[in-house]
Design an enzyme around this catalytic site. Structure first.
Site: not given
Length: 85
Positions: A42, A44-46
């Site tokens: 991830d 995007q949110h990582g």
């Protein structure tokens, strides 16, 4: 052509199972990646950047599992480099 573990699972009539990795720590993937059909990375949110994505994808290859990357947006300048990996 190599058949991915996702394809093997789905063609065998079972769901594919994977884990999500949000941290830029390829060691996690190396340690547990072989037990899963895929690793969802991830971005995007990582906390991934281009270098950590490259290392995590390399770790997926080493573990023999597929890497699925969630990119941080849908602009070409975000997607293109990840596809190159």
């Amino acid at each position: 052509m190599k058949i991915s573990r996702i394809q093997q699972a789905l063609s065998g009539g079972r769901p594919a199972f994977g884990i999500c990795v949000m941290w830029p720590a390829p060691g996690i993937i190396e340690a547990v990646g072989g037990a899963w059909d895929f690793i969802w990375i991830d971005a995007q949110h990582g906390m991934h950047d281009y270098g950590s994505l490259a290392e995590c994808i390399r770790a997926c290859d080493l573990a023999g599992t597929s890497a699925l990357v969630r990119v941080p947006g849908h602009a070409y300048d975000l997607i293109g480099p990840v596809l190159d990996l």
